[in-house]
Design a protein around this motif. Sequence first.
Motif, short mmCIF file in Angstrom:
data_model
loop_
_atom_site.label_atom_id
_atom_site.label_comp_id
_atom_site.label_asym_id
_atom_site.label_seq_id
_atom_site.Cartn_x
_atom_site.Cartn_y
_atom_site.Cartn_z
N VAL A 67 0.85 -1.19 0.00
CA VAL A 67 0.00 0.00 0.00
C VAL A 67 0.88 1.23 0.00
O VAL A 67 1.80 1.34 0.81
N GLN A 68 0.59 2.14 -0.90
CA GLN A 68 1.30 3.43 -0.91
C GLN A 68 0.36 4.52 -0.40
O GLN A 68 -0.82 4.53 -0.75
N LEU A 69 0.92 5.42 0.40
CA LEU A 69 0.13 6.49 1.01
C LEU A 69 0.75 7.83 0.64
O LEU A 69 1.97 8.01 0.77
N VAL A 70 -0.09 8.76 0.21
CA VAL A 70 0.38 10.08 -0.18
C VAL A 70 -0.43 11.13 0.58
O VAL A 70 -1.64 11.26 0.39
N GLU A 71 0.26 11.87 1.44
CA GLU A 71 -0.39 12.90 2.24
C GLU A 71 -0.35 14.25 1.54
O GLU A 71 0.56 14.52 0.75
N SER A 72 -1.31 15.08 1.88
CA SER A 72 -1.32 16.46 1.41
C SER A 72 -2.12 17.30 2.40
O SER A 72 -2.84 16.76 3.24
N GLY A 73 -1.95 18.62 2.29
CA GLY A 73 -2.75 19.53 3.11
C GLY A 73 -2.03 20.17 4.27
O GLY A 73 -2.64 20.96 5.00
N GLY A 74 -0.77 19.88 4.47
CA GLY A 74 -0.05 20.53 5.54
C GLY A 74 0.19 22.00 5.23
O GLY A 74 -0.07 22.47 4.13
N TYR A 125 -5.62 -2.16 -0.65
CA TYR A 125 -6.61 -2.52 0.35
C TYR A 125 -6.11 -2.22 1.77
O TYR A 125 -4.97 -2.50 2.10
N THR A 126 -7.00 -1.63 2.57
CA THR A 126 -6.67 -1.38 3.97
C THR A 126 -7.85 -1.76 4.84
O THR A 126 -8.99 -1.78 4.38
N ASN A 127 -7.59 -2.05 6.11
CA ASN A 127 -8.65 -2.22 7.10
C ASN A 127 -8.72 -1.04 8.05
O ASN A 127 -9.79 -0.65 8.48
N TYR A 128 -7.57 -0.50 8.39
CA TYR A 128 -7.50 0.64 9.28
C TYR A 128 -6.52 1.66 8.73
O TYR A 128 -5.49 1.30 8.13
N MET A 129 -6.86 2.92 8.92
CA MET A 129 -5.95 3.99 8.59
C MET A 129 -5.89 4.94 9.78
O MET A 129 -6.90 5.13 10.48
N ALA A 141 -1.39 2.99 7.48
CA ALA A 141 -2.45 2.06 7.08
C ALA A 141 -2.07 0.64 7.44
O ALA A 141 -0.89 0.30 7.55
N ASN A 142 -3.10 -0.17 7.62
CA ASN A 142 -2.91 -1.55 8.00
C ASN A 142 -4.01 -2.38 7.35
O ASN A 142 -5.12 -1.89 7.17
N TRP A 143 -3.70 -3.63 6.99
CA TRP A 143 -4.79 -4.52 6.61
C TRP A 143 -4.86 -5.74 7.52
O TRP A 143 -5.87 -6.40 7.60
N LEU A 144 -3.78 -6.02 8.24
CA LEU A 144 -3.84 -7.05 9.26
C LEU A 144 -4.53 -6.49 10.49
O LEU A 144 -4.38 -5.31 10.80
N THR A 145 -5.29 -7.32 11.20
CA THR A 145 -5.97 -6.86 12.41
C THR A 145 -5.49 -7.59 13.66
O THR A 145 -5.96 -7.30 14.76
N VAL A 146 -4.52 -8.46 13.51
CA VAL A 146 -3.97 -9.18 14.65
C VAL A 146 -3.31 -8.20 15.60
O VAL A 146 -2.59 -7.30 15.17
#
Length: 123
Positions: free
Chosen positions: A2-9, A27-31, A95-100
């Motif tokens: 998963v690649q994440l790109v932030e903006s808005g600072g 795909y993610t489960n939590y961000m 971000a995460n997709w594992l929930t363990v």
Amino acid sequence: QVQLVESGGGSVQAGESLRLSCLASGYTNYMGWFRQAPGKEREGLASISTKIGGTYYTDSVKGRFTISHDNLKNTVYLQMNGLKPDDTAMYYCAANWLTVGFDPLSATWYEYWGQGAQVTVSS
């Protein structure tokens, strides 16, 4: 992967607002949103389940910051109101997709990280 790109600072005056965005590819489960000021540990601010919308906040930002997720855009937002000079830091999306080992405000629980967005609040 998963690649994440932030903006808005950016730089604002105390009391003003900013909205951070984080676009995820994959795909993610939590961000979540974290921040790190110079000389301090990375602090978990807020987290959201991208599937059911449940949210979690650290006490220091409850009532001022709001995390949300747009499923169509696969983007998570952090609306920050009433900013204070103490909020000055580099802000990171995770971000995460594992929930363990569910621990949504712990930096060690997340697998993927964005590059960071600087937020500076002056008095």
